[in-house]
Each structure stands twice: as structure tokens, then as C-alpha cells.
Design a protein around this motif. Sequence first.
Motif, mmCIF file in Angstrom:
data_model
loop_
_atom_site.group_PDB
_atom_site.id
_atom_site.type_symbol
_atom_site.label_atom_id
_atom_site.label_comp_id
_atom_site.label_asym_id
_atom_site.label_seq_id
_atom_site.Cartn_x
_atom_site.Cartn_y
_atom_site.Cartn_z
ATOM 1 N N PRO A 39 157.980 31.606 71.160
ATOM 2 C CA PRO A 39 157.771 32.973 71.662
ATOM 3 C C PRO A 39 156.814 33.800 70.814
ATOM 4 N N LEU A 40 156.870 33.661 69.485
ATOM 5 C CA LEU A 40 156.008 34.527 68.668
ATOM 6 C C LEU A 40 155.354 33.772 67.517
ATOM 7 N N THR A 41 154.039 33.809 67.513
ATOM 8 C CA THR A 41 153.238 33.197 66.448
ATOM 9 C C THR A 41 152.365 34.270 65.826
ATOM 10 N N LEU A 42 152.359 34.357 64.499
ATOM 11 C CA LEU A 42 151.497 35.313 63.786
ATOM 12 C C LEU A 42 150.406 34.537 63.058
ATOM 13 N N ILE A 43 149.157 34.934 63.315
ATOM 14 C CA ILE A 43 148.014 34.302 62.645
ATOM 15 C C ILE A 43 147.397 35.316 61.687
ATOM 16 N N LEU A 44 147.483 35.032 60.408
ATOM 17 C CA LEU A 44 146.938 35.909 59.365
ATOM 18 C C LEU A 44 145.634 35.340 58.827
ATOM 19 N N SER A 50 159.888 35.867 76.732
ATOM 20 C CA SER A 50 160.038 34.422 76.531
ATOM 21 C C SER A 50 158.678 33.723 76.635
ATOM 22 N N ALA A 51 157.730 34.321 77.355
ATOM 23 C CA ALA A 51 156.370 33.761 77.373
ATOM 24 C C ALA A 51 155.781 33.882 75.973
ATOM 25 N N PRO A 52 154.988 32.911 75.558
ATOM 26 C CA PRO A 52 154.468 32.930 74.183
ATOM 27 C C PRO A 52 153.530 34.097 73.922
ATOM 28 N N CYS A 53 153.616 34.610 72.718
ATOM 29 C CA CYS A 53 152.712 35.663 72.258
ATOM 30 C C CYS A 53 152.146 35.257 70.905
ATOM 31 N N ALA A 83 158.682 36.426 63.458
ATOM 32 C CA ALA A 83 157.870 35.379 64.100
ATOM 33 C C ALA A 83 158.541 34.017 63.949
ATOM 34 N N ASP A 84 158.311 33.158 64.939
ATOM 35 C CA ASP A 84 158.802 31.781 64.869
ATOM 36 C C ASP A 84 157.875 30.928 64.017
ATOM 37 N N CYS A 85 156.612 31.325 63.999
ATOM 38 C CA CYS A 85 155.594 30.525 63.331
ATOM 39 C C CYS A 85 154.566 31.481 62.719
ATOM 40 N N VAL A 86 154.213 31.268 61.455
ATOM 41 C CA VAL A 86 153.200 32.085 60.791
ATOM 42 C C VAL A 86 152.177 31.151 60.152
ATOM 43 N N VAL A 87 150.909 31.408 60.438
ATOM 44 C CA VAL A 87 149.829 30.556 59.947
ATOM 45 C C VAL A 87 148.795 31.427 59.240
ATOM 46 N N PHE A 88 148.359 31.004 58.073
ATOM 47 C CA PHE A 88 147.282 31.678 57.349
ATOM 48 C C PHE A 88 146.017 30.862 57.573
#
Lengths: 174, 174, 174
Positions: free
Chosen positions: C8-13, C119-122, C158-163
Motif C-alpha cells: 500500500p505505501l512505498t516511500l522513495i527518498l 488499499s491501492a498502492p501509493c 510506510a511498508d517499504c522505504v528506499v533511498f
Amino acid sequence: MSDQMLPPLTLILGGARSGKSSYAEGLLTALPVPWAYIATAEAFDDEMRRRIEHHQARRGAGWIQYETPLDIAATLSGDAADQPCLVDCLTLWLSNLMHADRNIAHETDNLVGALSKRSAPCIMVSNEVGLGIVPDNDLARLFRDEAGRLNQRIAAVADCVVFVAAGLPMTLKG
Amino acid sequence: MSDQMLPPLTLILGGARSGKSSYAEGLLTALPVPWAYIATAEAFDDEMRRRIEHHQARRGAGWIQYETPLDIAATLSGDAADQPCLVDCLTLWLSNLMHADRNIAHETDNLVGALSKRSAPCIMVSNEVGLGIVPDNDLARLFRDEAGRLNQRIAAVADCVVFVAAGLPMTLKG
Amino acid sequence: MSDQMLPPLTLILGGARSGKSSYAEGLLTALPVPWAYIATAEAFDDEMRRRIEHHQARRGAGWIQYETPLDIAATLSGDAADQPCLVDCLTLWLSNLMHADRNIAHETDNLVGALSKRSAPCIMVSNEVGLGIVPDNDLARLFRDEAGRLNQRIAAVADCVVFVAAGLPMTLKG
């Protein structure tokens, strides 16, 4: 035995408001009380006073507070020698040393010497300040260079080095 | 066979005083001598002269020095074509190109072309400069954008990319 | 089922020109069309207009564009509630909120609330701005603090965090 949960020296690196202090506190407070908080900040203006109070409010009971803008080596090998310690932060300590016209290389040697004699865990928090554009003014460039050298020096002797971004750890060493 | 110890292209990223140059030198000097040092720095003021001398003093014998502020593609495919090379650093090269009013896209294409023809290992050092606050002035913003694009372009063709903080490597690729 | 490919939630830093937007777009466009692009940028000067057009030109067909400088919570829980979304970027949104004199803490709560109901991915893109030297001016320091707090808050849920650095991902979470 609880001291075995953390190695003698852990360095936590991160940017401004990266959550590095909270992360470091979380590591230390997993050990039994008391914990030593070695604060390098001095409240010489209102903004700094607010930042210090913000940090103090977040911490609860169980902390022994040391206000040590310059002589953290003495505190680490003196009153706090046998206590699990959090030093927050090295970057402000460096700034204080420069304002006080201390010899950075000499003070860093002293600090590394004091750390090498401890067995109680010590967590040091430090800012990474070298990942932006080259600063315009000479003093900022000098500070940036010294901060990078200090981080390298402490990282070299640390058992564990963690980079924190958005509150999340990346292990660089250990 | 010793050349097999390093892939054809390694990119080392890091901030100011992050230890990225020392780390890169350590990789290259694990190979047999001689090693080519392709320096993009020009000593046009005292601060820069001191920085260059500081870097040279740290390196010992075994190095062939090339002073190449602009035409690193020519050096990489010419005199140093068969030598293990360290290019230090891409960010200064970009700055030199901008001062000389060269076409960045064209020069970058040339560089990527020269790299693609080499089999001897090349290590390129570059600064990450985009992780601070947006700079006030237009030129700094433009430089920051171009530096980011250059790092992305080289990273895309590199076999191995490493981010160095406080002297410690994090592998991004390879 | 394709929505299961992203949480549902991915953060890209990442930093400026780090390739974070391209990386985020690559994640989203692996899903079936359509994709919602929630743009927080406003073209209030020529430089910004060029940056927006540069980003739009890189994206192709299949995108539904929402221009949402302030009320991204409403878009995420309204028109785009069932669409895979890319929010680009949180840092500009924060800047817009500050210019509009909105309450940052309240708006952040609203955003986190809206995200929790999807529920749709963001995928949310955000800049890391705290790894340079301390800025000279008060507003830049305040912005840096707020940006760091916002990144921590979103990273926590977030479910997933990527740098992303030089176009390459480092996973921080998930």
C-alpha cells in the motif's frame, strides 16, 4: 551482562532531523538504568534552548545529565566512566571546540584515548554535513572538512556504525 | 590476472571528507604497480593547492600522475589506456567543464565512450552534492543538477558502485 | 492481483537529481494502466515550468495527471482512491504548505489518515535535505527540520522505504 547487549563504541550518523538521536536513545535505554546523557549543546540563544528542551522532553526518567560542551573525554573517563553513555552530539562538540579555539587534532586524540579505556557502552551521535553543495564561506568549508575527518576517525575505532535516514538504520559497520 | 581483481569500471560516491578518495586508492593499490592517477584538480588558489598537496602526500610511490582538468576521456583512452586508473574526481571535472563553457552532454558521451573501450580497471570518484537544502543561487542549483545527472549516467554503466560515509563503504551495485 | 505487486505505501527518498522520480515511476508502471500522477509542483516561474515539462516529457501515456499543490490527502482518498498513485513530491508539498501558512502537523495527520484507508498502492517521493551544512537563514533551517520530521513520519507508516543515490536503490525498510 546487560552491557554485553551493546559493544563498547557505537557511532550513529545522520542528517538534521533524521531521527538519529531517538534511534540512539532507543539502543541505550534497552539497557538497565541509569543512562548517562552527555549533552554538548549550550543554550546560548532561544532557538538552541528550544531544541535542547525538545530533546529533554522526549527523554524520560533514568537519565543522568552531563552538560559537557568541550571536555567530553574527561566525562567519559571520569564521572561517567562506568555508565552506559550517549554523547549527543559530536558535531556540536566540534563546533564548540572551534569557537573555543581548541586544537581539534589534540582533542580528538584525547577523546579516542578516553574511549579506548572504557568497557561500558558508549553511543556517539554525529551529523553528516558533507553531502550538499560546497558552502560559500570559508568557515563553513573548514567546519565541513573537520566534521568529515572527525566522523572518519571515530568510525575507524567504533565497533558498530549506523547511518540513520528518516528514522531508519543502515548498518555501515558491525 | 590481477586486473581481474577489479571490474572495468567502479564508481565511488561520497560527501566531502567522507574518505572516498582513500577508499578508492585502497582498491586500486591492491593491484600491482604502476597505477595511473588522473587528477582533475587545478591549483588556481592556495586552498586548492593545499588540498592537492594533502592528497599527494597521502599517496606514495608507484603512481603515474596525469593532470587532466578537462580531457579525461583522451587520457583514459590514450596514455593511460592500459593502466589501472583512478579519476579523482568527476565533480571537479564537471566544474571545470562548466567554467570552460564546454557542452556537458557531449563531454559525458565522450567519457562514456572512452570507458566502454577500456579493459584495464578504472575507478572514478565523485561527490554526492544533492542532499542538502536547495542552494540560493542559480549556478549552484544548475551545478547540483548536472552533478546528479553525471553520477546517474556513470552509475548506469559502472560494474560496481559504492557509497562511502565516514570511510565505510555501502555497495549500491555490483 | 497486480496491485499485490506493490504494498500500500512505498516511500522513495533521495537527493536532487538522484533518479528517485524515475525509480518510483519504474515501480508504478510495472502495474497495469492507468496510473495516477499527483503532482505537487506549481509552475510559478520559468525554472519550475522547465522542471515540470522535463518530468512530464519523460513520462508517456497511461497517466492520469492531478495537479495538487496542497490537498493531496483529498486526492488520495477521493478521485484517485482506487488508482495506483505516485505523489511527486512530498518536499514540494511541504514547501507549498509553508507558503500557504497551513498547519503542518494537522496536514500531516490528514495525509497519514488518508493513506491508512487506501488499499491501492501509493508511492511517495521525497527529498532528503538534511545532509549538508546548517543553512544560514532561519526559514531554510525550519524547512529542513519540518522536512526531516515529515520523512520520519511517513517512513514510520510506510511498508517499504528506499533511498536512491545515482539512480540506484538502497532498501531501508520492507
